[in-house]
Structure formats: structure tokens, C-alpha cells
Design a protein around this motif. Sequence first.
Motif, mmCIF file in Angstrom:
data_model
loop_
_atom_site.group_PDB
_atom_site.id
_atom_site.type_symbol
_atom_site.label_atom_id
_atom_site.label_comp_id
_atom_site.label_asym_id
_atom_site.label_seq_id
_atom_site.Cartn_x
_atom_site.Cartn_y
_atom_site.Cartn_z
ATOM 1 N N ILE A 69 21.844 99.310 61.091
ATOM 2 C CA ILE A 69 20.586 98.770 60.581
ATOM 3 C C ILE A 69 19.445 99.033 61.557
ATOM 4 N N ILE A 70 18.250 98.958 61.023
ATOM 5 C CA ILE A 70 17.027 98.873 61.814
ATOM 6 C C ILE A 70 16.447 97.504 61.488
ATOM 7 N N ALA A 71 16.127 96.744 62.533
ATOM 8 C CA ALA A 71 15.578 95.400 62.334
ATOM 9 C C ALA A 71 14.277 95.267 63.113
ATOM 10 N N ASP A 72 13.449 94.333 62.671
ATOM 11 C CA ASP A 72 12.224 94.049 63.416
ATOM 12 C C ASP A 72 12.559 93.094 64.567
ATOM 13 N N LYS A 73 11.545 92.673 65.307
ATOM 14 C CA LYS A 73 11.774 91.824 66.487
ATOM 15 C C LYS A 73 12.353 90.460 66.126
ATOM 16 N N ASN A 74 12.254 90.065 64.848
ATOM 17 C CA ASN A 74 12.822 88.788 64.397
ATOM 18 C C ASN A 74 14.187 88.957 63.742
ATOM 19 N N ASP A 75 14.791 90.133 63.877
ATOM 20 C CA ASP A 75 16.110 90.463 63.324
ATOM 21 C C ASP A 75 16.131 90.587 61.803
ATOM 22 N N ASN A 76 14.963 90.775 61.186
ATOM 23 C CA ASN A 76 14.916 91.048 59.749
ATOM 24 C C ASN A 76 15.267 92.514 59.528
ATOM 25 N N VAL A 77 16.245 92.772 58.665
ATOM 26 C CA VAL A 77 16.670 94.142 58.401
ATOM 27 C C VAL A 77 15.566 94.864 57.636
ATOM 28 N N LYS A 78 15.195 96.039 58.139
ATOM 29 C CA LYS A 78 14.152 96.859 57.520
ATOM 30 C C LYS A 78 14.717 98.140 56.916
ATOM 31 N N GLY A 79 15.956 98.457 57.268
ATOM 32 C CA GLY A 79 16.614 99.628 56.718
ATOM 33 C C GLY A 79 18.069 99.637 57.159
ATOM 34 N N TYR A 80 18.897 100.368 56.402
ATOM 35 C CA TYR A 80 20.305 100.445 56.770
ATOM 36 C C TYR A 80 20.948 101.687 56.187
ATOM 37 N N TYR A 81 22.103 102.029 56.744
ATOM 38 C CA TYR A 81 22.959 103.062 56.166
ATOM 39 C C TYR A 81 24.401 102.731 56.491
#
Length: 166
Positions: A45-57
Amino acid sequence: MSYLTELLNSTHKKNEFNCGQELLDNYLHRQASQDVKRHLSACFIIADKNDNVKGYYTLSNSSIDKELIPDNIKNKLPKSYNDIPVTLLGRLARDKNIKGERIGETLLLDALKRSFDTSIKIGSMAVIVDPVDQDAKNFYLKYGFIELPDSEKMFMTMKTISTLFK
């Protein structure tokens, strides 16, 4: 902005993720963590600084029938192989609220690099994808994936992938 990919874990907030494809959203919300625990796939995953997932594979081992591969590649393979080991890039999605940051491309390149690095250790001739729709198909075509005849799948050989990271 630069992003780091990491394995999905329990600290990541995935319930707000929305790529606009119900199948891909539901997978992340409901199934991805279980698949990781069962070793059915690895979810990065790619997450923002608050650990919200912004993308995944997701990546997993797979194989394809040698007859699906184009002749120019198939003819170079040993005749004794009926099935060819490949890496399945099963899902790739980015949140629809993140546009213009090339997260989809970042995720794809990360997946290809991981797949190539792993192929040296376990053997995998290509990365295959099964696009969810025409937009996804166009995305993979843009990055050099080849359509497999008589199949909805697309692939890129490890030989081609190796040229991306020289």
C-alpha cells in the motif's frame, strides 16, 4: 510528492479508500488482510501520514498455459514446460481523490520491481494482469503490457522488466 510502499498491516486505515471500482474497493475493505494472513497474496500500500490507504496492489505466484504466450516468446521456452511460472499482479488501484500525483504509475513500477527482484529467487518468467475494465487495460498497454491471445490477460516478460531498472 514521494511515496513509499509498504506491506498492508493493521495500522493502515483502509475503510475510506475509494477508487470507484466496487470490486477493488471491497477487496481492500473486506478481504485483503485475510489474504495476507493466509499467504494467498501480498498486499502493498501507499498511505498518507495518517495511515490512510491511498493506493494498493497485490502480488502472488501463478502460472499460465504455455499455449497462451505469443509464438515469438513461446518458441524460446523448453518444450517440457506446459505451464509457465509467472507473478500475478492481481489488483492495482488508487484512491480516486488523488489525481495528478501518478500514484498508479508509482504502484505499477514498484510492483514490477518487486516482481523482478523476486523472480531471481523463485523463478517467474513474466508479470501477468487481468484488467478489470477498458480503462485498466489502456493503463497497462500504455506501460508496455502485451495482450495474451485468447485471454483477457496481459503480460510483460521479466526480460522487458529488467530493462526498466538498469
